[in-house]
Each structure stands twice: as C-alpha cells, then as structure tokens.
Design a protein around this motif. Structure first.
Motif, short mmCIF file in Angstrom:
data_model
loop_
_atom_site.label_atom_id
_atom_site.label_comp_id
_atom_site.label_asym_id
_atom_site.label_seq_id
_atom_site.Cartn_x
_atom_site.Cartn_y
_atom_site.Cartn_z
N VAL A 179 32.57 32.39 43.37
CA VAL A 179 32.05 32.75 42.05
C VAL A 179 30.77 33.55 42.22
O VAL A 179 29.92 33.22 43.06
CB VAL A 179 31.75 31.49 41.21
CG1 VAL A 179 31.22 31.88 39.83
CG2 VAL A 179 32.98 30.61 41.09
N THR A 180 30.60 34.62 41.45
CA THR A 180 29.37 35.40 41.49
C THR A 180 29.13 36.05 40.13
O THR A 180 30.06 36.20 39.34
CB THR A 180 29.42 36.48 42.58
OG1 THR A 180 28.16 37.15 42.67
CG2 THR A 180 30.51 37.51 42.30
N ASN A 181 27.90 36.46 39.88
CA ASN A 181 27.62 37.25 38.68
C ASN A 181 27.45 38.72 39.03
O ASN A 181 27.18 39.54 38.16
CB ASN A 181 26.38 36.73 37.94
CG ASN A 181 25.10 36.95 38.72
OD1 ASN A 181 25.12 37.23 39.93
ND2 ASN A 181 23.97 36.84 38.05
N GLU A 182 27.62 39.06 40.31
CA GLU A 182 27.47 40.44 40.74
C GLU A 182 28.41 40.69 41.91
O GLU A 182 28.14 40.31 43.05
CB GLU A 182 26.02 40.72 41.16
CG GLU A 182 25.74 42.18 41.45
CD GLU A 182 24.30 42.45 41.83
OE1 GLU A 182 23.97 43.60 42.12
OE2 GLU A 182 23.51 41.48 41.85
N GLY A 183 29.56 41.30 41.64
CA GLY A 183 30.53 41.53 42.69
C GLY A 183 31.86 42.00 42.13
O GLY A 183 31.93 42.51 41.01
N VAL A 184 32.92 41.78 42.92
CA VAL A 184 34.23 42.28 42.53
C VAL A 184 35.32 41.37 43.08
O VAL A 184 35.19 40.81 44.18
CB VAL A 184 34.43 43.73 43.04
CG1 VAL A 184 34.37 43.81 44.56
CG2 VAL A 184 35.73 44.33 42.52
N ALA A 185 36.39 41.20 42.31
CA ALA A 185 37.59 40.49 42.75
C ALA A 185 38.79 41.40 42.50
O ALA A 185 38.87 42.05 41.45
CB ALA A 185 37.75 39.17 42.00
N VAL A 186 39.70 41.45 43.46
CA VAL A 186 40.83 42.37 43.42
C VAL A 186 42.13 41.62 43.67
O VAL A 186 42.18 40.71 44.50
CB VAL A 186 40.66 43.48 44.48
CG1 VAL A 186 41.91 44.34 44.58
CG2 VAL A 186 39.45 44.35 44.17
#
Length: 389
Positions: A179-186
């Motif tokens: 989990v993050t508030n700054e990033g990317v999931a693909v």
C-alpha cells in the motif's frame, strides 16, 4: 469469463472486505479482484478480508466518496468497499507494484512494476498482453505510463488515479498487502475474450482557445497567448480573477475546464485547473506543453449526468460479442459537481447495462485510449470498459 461483484459498508475494515467477497461469491477460476474503497479504512485489513475468499491478486485504489454497484450508490457518509472479480480459466494475469519513493523517477517506477507483472505471467516476451490496467497516485501518471510503455509498448489501457474525499493526500493505491500514497500498480491481462473502451470528457468545445505560451514544470500553466492564465480564463468566462483565486478555481472549472486535442482530433483530453496562484498562474491536474492549443470546454450538471448514459451507449456500439461486465472509471471532480444527484448517475447506468455486472469508481485522474492514437491520461473524464465473451 464471468464477473462477480460485492460490497460492504461495515466500519470494521477486515469484516468489510470479507463481507464484500462473500457477497460476490467464491470462484475457483478467479484471476483478478478490482477493489475500490474508503480512504478511512486500514487498507491492508480490507484486503486481508477479501483474501479470505479469493486466492488471486487484489488491486485498486481509494475512491472519492463512494462507488456505484448494481445495487446503487454505496458510500456517502459511510465507509465503503466495492469489488469486481474477473473469473476465467483461460485468463492469465500478471501484476506489479512500485512505491515511488524507492525510485529516482516515476518512469523508473512504472517500468519496474510492469516488468514484474510481465515476468509473473510467464508468457513469451513477444506475446503482448491484450490489456493493461493501471492505478497510480495523482501528479505523475504520464511518467508512470511512459515507464510501463518501455516494457509492453502500446497495450490498450484503462484505470484511474487514487482519490480521497477532501483532496488532502489521504488517497492510497494498493496491490495485495502493498500500500502507498505515491506509486503505481499494474495488471497485464491475457484473455480469450474481448474488450472495448470509450474514453471521453463529453464536454462541448467553445470558441475560446489560445496558445500555451509558458508552463512551469509540467503542470503549472503560467500564460495563454502571453496573458497570465487566470486572467485569460476569467476573461473567457466574463468573471473577475478574484472570483477564481486559490481553491475557488477547482469548483469553478468543473463545468468549464480546459482541453487539448490529440494529433488526429479524435480525443480532447481534459485538463482540470485545480488552484490559482498569486501570480495568476494555474496548477493543472495533468501535463501540458508550450506551443499547443488549449480550448475552454463546457457542460452543465445535467449534461455531466447524461454523459454517463451517452458514453455507455457509444461503448455498446463497439460491441461485437455479448458483454460480460463493465468497469467504469468516473472522475471524482465530475462526481463533486453532480453532488446530491448521484443517484441519477446510477439510473443512467442501469438503463443502459440492465443486469450485467458492473462497478464504478471515482478517481482523481482517468486513463484510456483511442484507436490509432496513444494511451493517455486526463482529468474530469470517463474511461468506460466492457469485457466480452
């Protein structure tokens, strides 16, 4: 392929995830779970509940104020989670995640997440995915996408940016327990069935347009035709610049944002002015380039609501096989403009999809594609995708 949907408003995060998954129902062929939820939850606990039912990747982001499910609008003052499960024995899915803080650039983060997703599929390198889904944090979506494109090229894209309820940075995106508030999931998807996407702002062009003459960084619009951007926009709207300063600009531009055309004129990507600075420059919700034309767009709240049904109709015109499910990405800014009339959006959906499963999230950035064009991102837009047999 089949799709299963479920939701919960349970205040307990783990129980909410478990309830949503149980409502959707078990499937031994589940390959991917899209999950959109309240930023007030402990995200990992919600996903832990979902994982009690599904042994497959769970991907998604927090959604602005709620989701729309086949049962109606879920959220408002309640915590919420909505899920849609893609189930297909012939589907292959690879997923990847990158926390922006661990990389020198957003492009590197996007490339890393996509490489991991590609490797997970174990598919031949020259066998391109049919479809790419992306969830990301606001502000650098274009660069995450550039990184992904380094790995897979121009694979048709859909998805959206994480949102919170107050535009205060409380949004989250996630992949399983990451989990993050700054990033990317693909997610890269290989499937036997088909899909179509309709990506639009559904605004009307006005005669107000000008050349972008100065941009600071990638998203601060300084001047149009050499005139400070806020002053130029205020003149177009017959308003005083003082009426648009600071956060006033955000709400004032929901029904009259800016747009930039792609090179073929097939798509007008909407650019949402977010904040007016003291020097009369504007902070914009997506990237801009000097020397290109920006157009003032318009739509009434009635038209924003009607655009949901109209966009589904355009999407359905592209169908050549029976539809299995719909995944709707709807801008959170449009949702804010629609406000208490959100149930009218639900009625638009049901009128045009009937009993076909669907999920709608509300995002702070939307991603899609147009035939013969490139994957791109925008704000105040709709990215509607249909999966077919």
């Amino acid at each position: 392929m089949k799709a299963l949907t479920g939701y919960s408003t349970n205040k307990n995060a783990y129980e909410a995830g478990l309830e949503a998954a149980k409502m959707a129902g078990r499937s031994k062929d589940a390959k991917l779970v899209f999950a959109y939820m309240s930023c007030d939850y402990k995200i990992k606990d919600v996903i832990k509940g979902i994982k009690e039912v599904y042994d497959c990747p769970v991907i998604g982001n927090t959604s602005f104020t709620g989701v729309i499910m086949p049962e109606g609008f879920i959220g408002g003052n309640d915590t919420f989670v909505g899920i849609m499960v893609l189930s297909d024995p012939n589907m292959v899915v690879g997923v990847g995640f990158a926390d922006r803080k661990a990389f020198q650039s957003a492009r590197d983060a996007g490339e890393s997440a996509t490489k991991h997703a590609r490797a997970m599929t174990k598919m031949p390198y020259n066998d391109e995915p049919d479809l790419m889904y992306m969830a990301a944090s606001p502000t650098e979506e274009e660069f995450f996408l550039k990184g992904a494109n380094r790995v897979v090229g121009r694979v048709p894209l859909f998805g959206g940016s994480a949102a919170d309820n107050t535009i205060s940075g409380d949004w989250k995106l996630y992949l399983d327990n990451k989990v993050t508030n700054e990033g990317v999931a693909v997610a890269l998807i290989y499937m036997k069935g088909g899909f179509v996407n309709e990506f639009t702002g559904a605004y009307r062009e006005t005669e107000d347009m000008g050349i972008i003459t100065k941009v600071e960084g990638t998203r601060q619009l300084v001047s149009i035709d050499g005139v400070p951007a806020v002053k130029k926009y205020a003149k177009w709207r017959n308003m005083k610049p003082s009426e648009l300063m600071g956060n006033k600009l955000l709400s004032a531009t929901i029904t009259s944002p800016l747009g930039v055309k792609d090179r073929l004129g097939d798509l007008i990507a909407i650019r949402h002015p977010m904040f007016a600075n003291d020097d009369y420059s504007m902070n914009i919700g997506a990237n801009l380039a000097e020397g290109t034309t920006v157009i003032r767009m318009e739509a009434t709240v009635d038209e924003l609501i009607a655009s949901v049904g109209n966009t589904i109709k355009e999407l359905n015109k592209k169908l050549t096989k029976p539809v299995v499910c719909y995944h709707f990405v709807h801008c959170g800014g449009r949702r804010a403009g629609i406000d208490s009339r959100i149930n009218e959006v639900y009625k638009q959906i049901k009128k045009n999809v009937g009993d076909v499963p669907f999920i709608m999230e509300f995002t702070f950035g939307e991603y899609g594609y147009v035939d013969d064009g490139r994957n791109t991102t925008g704000g105040l837009m709709l990215s509607f995708t249909a999966f077919t047999k």
